[in-house]
Write an enzyme that holds these catalytic residues in place. Structure first.
Site, short mmCIF file in Angstrom:
data_model
loop_
_atom_site.label_atom_id
_atom_site.label_comp_id
_atom_site.label_asym_id
_atom_site.label_seq_id
_atom_site.Cartn_x
_atom_site.Cartn_y
_atom_site.Cartn_z
N GLU A 8 37.68 47.25 32.21
CA GLU A 8 37.53 48.44 31.34
C GLU A 8 38.89 48.94 30.83
OE1 GLU A 8 34.64 51.44 32.26
OE2 GLU A 8 33.59 50.06 33.59
N PHE B 209 27.38 43.69 30.00
CA PHE B 209 28.17 44.21 28.88
C PHE B 209 29.10 43.08 28.46
CE2 PHE B 209 32.04 46.61 27.53
CZ PHE B 209 31.51 47.57 26.68
N GLN C 64 55.89 59.13 63.41
CA GLN C 64 56.10 59.77 62.10
C GLN C 64 55.98 58.79 60.93
OE1 GLN C 64 59.75 62.01 62.43
NE2 GLN C 64 58.65 63.79 63.18
N GLU D 46 36.38 37.94 25.55
CA GLU D 46 36.30 36.51 25.17
C GLU D 46 37.56 35.81 25.65
OE1 GLU D 46 35.55 36.18 20.97
OE2 GLU D 46 33.68 37.34 21.15
N PRO D 47 37.53 34.47 25.65
CA PRO D 47 38.73 33.76 26.12
C PRO D 47 40.00 34.19 25.37
CG PRO D 47 36.89 32.24 25.93
CD PRO D 47 36.41 33.56 25.40
N GLN E 51 47.75 48.15 56.47
CA GLN E 51 48.99 48.14 57.28
C GLN E 51 48.79 48.92 58.58
OE1 GLN E 51 51.22 46.20 56.18
NE2 GLN E 51 52.90 46.58 57.62
N ILE E 52 48.14 50.08 58.48
CA ILE E 52 47.92 50.90 59.68
C ILE E 52 46.96 50.20 60.66
CG2 ILE E 52 46.83 53.07 60.46
CD1 ILE E 52 48.09 54.40 57.95
N GLY F 97 46.77 43.80 62.52
CA GLY F 97 46.08 42.51 62.40
C GLY F 97 44.59 42.65 62.13
N GLY G 193 40.94 39.75 25.20
CA GLY G 193 40.79 40.55 26.41
C GLY G 193 41.15 41.99 26.07
C1 LIG Z 1 36.05 41.75 38.03
C2 LIG Z 1 36.05 41.82 36.56
C3 LIG Z 1 34.87 42.15 35.90
C4 LIG Z 1 34.85 42.19 34.51
N1 LIG Z 1 33.66 42.47 33.87
C5 LIG Z 1 33.61 42.47 32.51
C6 LIG Z 1 32.37 42.69 31.84
O1 LIG Z 1 31.33 42.92 32.46
N2 LIG Z 1 32.35 42.64 30.47
C7 LIG Z 1 33.48 42.39 29.74
O2 LIG Z 1 33.39 42.36 28.52
N3 LIG Z 1 34.67 42.15 30.36
C8 LIG Z 1 34.76 42.19 31.72
N4 LIG Z 1 35.95 41.94 32.37
C9 LIG Z 1 37.12 41.59 31.57
C10 LIG Z 1 38.18 42.69 31.52
O3 LIG Z 1 37.74 43.75 30.72
C11 LIG Z 1 39.47 42.03 31.02
O4 LIG Z 1 39.93 41.18 32.05
C12 LIG Z 1 40.54 43.05 30.67
O5 LIG Z 1 40.19 43.79 29.52
C13 LIG Z 1 41.90 42.39 30.43
O6 LIG Z 1 41.78 41.30 29.56
P1 LIG Z 1 42.41 39.89 29.97
O7 LIG Z 1 41.92 39.53 31.32
O8 LIG Z 1 42.13 38.94 28.86
O9 LIG Z 1 43.96 40.14 30.08
P2 LIG Z 1 45.04 40.21 28.84
O10 LIG Z 1 44.55 41.10 27.75
O11 LIG Z 1 45.43 38.82 28.48
O12 LIG Z 1 46.23 40.93 29.58
C14 LIG Z 1 47.12 40.26 30.49
C15 LIG Z 1 48.25 41.22 30.88
O13 LIG Z 1 48.94 41.61 29.69
C16 LIG Z 1 48.96 43.01 29.57
N5 LIG Z 1 48.90 43.41 28.17
C17 LIG Z 1 48.04 42.99 27.20
N6 LIG Z 1 48.27 43.59 26.06
C18 LIG Z 1 49.30 44.45 26.28
C19 LIG Z 1 50.02 45.40 25.49
N7 LIG Z 1 49.71 45.62 24.21
N8 LIG Z 1 51.04 46.09 26.07
C20 LIG Z 1 51.34 45.92 27.37
N9 LIG Z 1 50.72 45.04 28.17
C21 LIG Z 1 49.70 44.33 27.64
C22 LIG Z 1 47.73 43.49 30.32
O14 LIG Z 1 47.85 44.85 30.73
C23 LIG Z 1 47.72 42.52 31.50
O15 LIG Z 1 48.60 42.97 32.50
C24 LIG Z 1 36.02 41.91 33.77
C25 LIG Z 1 37.20 41.60 34.43
C26 LIG Z 1 37.23 41.55 35.80
C27 LIG Z 1 38.52 41.22 36.51
#
Ligand SMILES: Cc1cc2nc3c(=O)[nH]c(=O)nc-3n(C[C@H](O)[C@H](O)[C@H](O)COP(=O)(O)OP(=O)(O)OC[C@H]3O[C@@H](n4cnc5c(N)ncnc54)[C@H](O)[C@@H]3O)c2cc1C
Length: 383
Positions: free
Chosen positions: A363, A124, A278, A128-129, A336-337, A340, A132
């Site tokens: 997601e 899926f 506890q 993109e860079p 933690q429980i 080591g 996100g």
């Molecule tokens: C293990 C893994 C598997 C993945 N697999 C897929 C895949 O198969 N296909 C795919 O398309 N993507 C995939 N991803 C990408 C994933 O969906 C993105 O990493 C995610 O949507 C967050 O985007 P970003 O990493 O660019 O973070 P950013 O969007 O840059 O966010 C960075 C931080 O800023 C916060 N932030 C951003 N905007 C806001 C806002 N408006 N208000 C408050 N906080 C905000 C975020 O919550 C986060 O804490 C994967 C990611 C991981 C870690």
């Protein structure tokens, strides 16, 4: 729960309870004993092997049927047995659902059915860079060219990059229109101009990487749905899949609680089992309560989807945000429980500790789920 009766009966009927027990037994027998792959290359081979095992066991079938409580039950069992198997399962859903939702019969027969049968590995490609959380900012472009499209752009953090047979890809056919200009395509891995750039390696076993489209040609029939409707297709897919991420989190948390309980009963310090202290009991009580609350939110969302709700956006966001955050706390308390022994790479709770973290990010991060929930609240109250 690794085997036995599912503890949430309120949202499940007798057939679900039988399915839960059978699925949990199958996963405990066939999937849990498989060793965690020691390297990224091994994880890639293992993902393929797991795809075949799950396909032959017809575990993907509930995705095609749209039976969301069953999907959640499968993901719970997988989360408890093998986070890598769960990741493979998630991607079959994310890659195939847009195909089923678009009602493109040719694509369904060519790619969708194979994904469900476990013969074709899906991916899926949305992130993109520079796009996100802000998906509508994606830059990958798809322009008309003769009988089809030419795609140009890059995607990052793509699960199954480099090993998938096809990539369900989001690209803009009308950059000026933002989210309303995004279309969805199935890009076969052998398409001319498609390139696996390289792996991105996690501390958990999870094939991930960068991909590029460089004058990549796809035919018109590879487009899913109408032009400009791809974002809606992606959101509809996430709407259904997000609660199931919560289910996977519940599976991981349940396994962690199980391991912590077993250890707490057996480990003696200061002359008695640590379960009698506890401060340990308080942790166990909080873990069990958190897990039950998470499961209730997850199965409420799945129940609503099974009962014909067009959208379960609010329920899914609550389920994903709560369950993934709770699972992180539960797994951390289990470590933690365990003391080591809990941080030894060979221990199941260490594997869970490394795997559970990403669920709060992919997601849609927890913060994005909270924005969705707050958006519903403020719209409802007219704020
Ligand atoms: C293990 C893994 C598997 C993945 N697999 C897929 C895949 O198969 N296909 C795919 O398309 N993507 C995939 N991803 C990408 C994933 O969906 C993105 O990493 C995610 O949507 C967050 O985007 P970003 O990493 O660019 O973070 P950013 O969007 O840059 O966010 C960075 C931080 O800023 C916060 N932030 C951003 N905007 C806001 C806002 N408006 N208000 C408050 N906080 C905000 C975020 O919550 C986060 O804490 C994967 C990611 C991981 C870690």
């Amino acid at each position: 729960m690794i085997a036995g009766t599912h503890p949430i009966r309120a949202f499940l009927d007798e057939a679900h309870l039988r399915f839960a027990a059978d699925t949990a037994d199958f996963c405990a027998r066939e999937i849990a004993p498989r060793a965690e792959p020691p390297s990224d290359a091994d994880a890639r081979a293992e993902a393929r092997a797991l795809l075949g095992i799950m396909g032959r066991a017809r575990l993907f079938e509930p995705l095609r049927e749209g039976s969301w409580r069953k999907v959640c039950l499968v993901r719970e069992a997988l989360g408890a047995s093998s986070p890598l198997a769960d990741a493979v399962y998630a991607l079959q859903g994310l890659g195939a659902l847009p195909i089923f939702f678009s009602e493109n019969t040719w694509m369904r027969e060519r790619w969708g059915d194979g994904a469900i049968e476990g013969t074709l590995l899906a991916a899926f490609a949305m992130t993109e860079p520079e796009a996100g959380s802000d998906v509508a900012a994606l830059k990958t472009a798809a322009r008309h060219d003769g009988p089809g499209y030419v795609l140009d752009g890059t995607k990052t953090l793509i699960s199954n990059a480099g090993i998938a047979d096809f990539y369900t890809t989001f690209a803009s056919t009308d950059p000026a229109a933002g989210g309303k200009g995004i279309s969805c395509f199935v890009v076969p891995a052998d398409s001319p101009g498609f390139r696996f750039v390289g792996p991105q390696v996690l501390s958990a076993a999870h094939p991930l990487g960068d991909i590029a489209f460089e004058g990549c040609r796809v035919s018109e029939r590879n487009r899913l749905g109408e032009e400009g409707r791809g974002y809606a297709l992606g959101l509809r897919t996430l709407d259904r899949m997000r609660a199931t991420v919560g289910a996977a989190a519940c599976g991981m948390a349940a396994r962690a609680l199980d391991e912590a309980l077993r250890h707490a009963r057996g480990r003696r310090q200061f002359g008695k089992p640590i379960a009698e202290f506890q401060l340990v009991q308080e942790k166990l009580a909080r873990m069990a309560t958190d897990l039950t609350a998470a499961r209730l939110l997850v199965y409420r969302a799945a129940w609503a989807a099974d009962h014909g709700a067009e959208r379960v956006t609010l329920e899914s966001s609550m389920a994903k945000a709560y369950a993934t955050e709770a699972a992180q706390r539960i797994v951390d308390d289990a470590v933690q429980i365990l003391g080591g022994s809990g941080v030894l790479a060979s221990h199941p709770v260490d594997r869970l500790y490394r795997a559970v973290r990403a669920l709060r990010i992919y997601e849609g991060t927890t913060e994005i789920q909270h924005l969705v929930i707050a958006g519903h609240l403020t719209r409802e109250t007219g704020a």
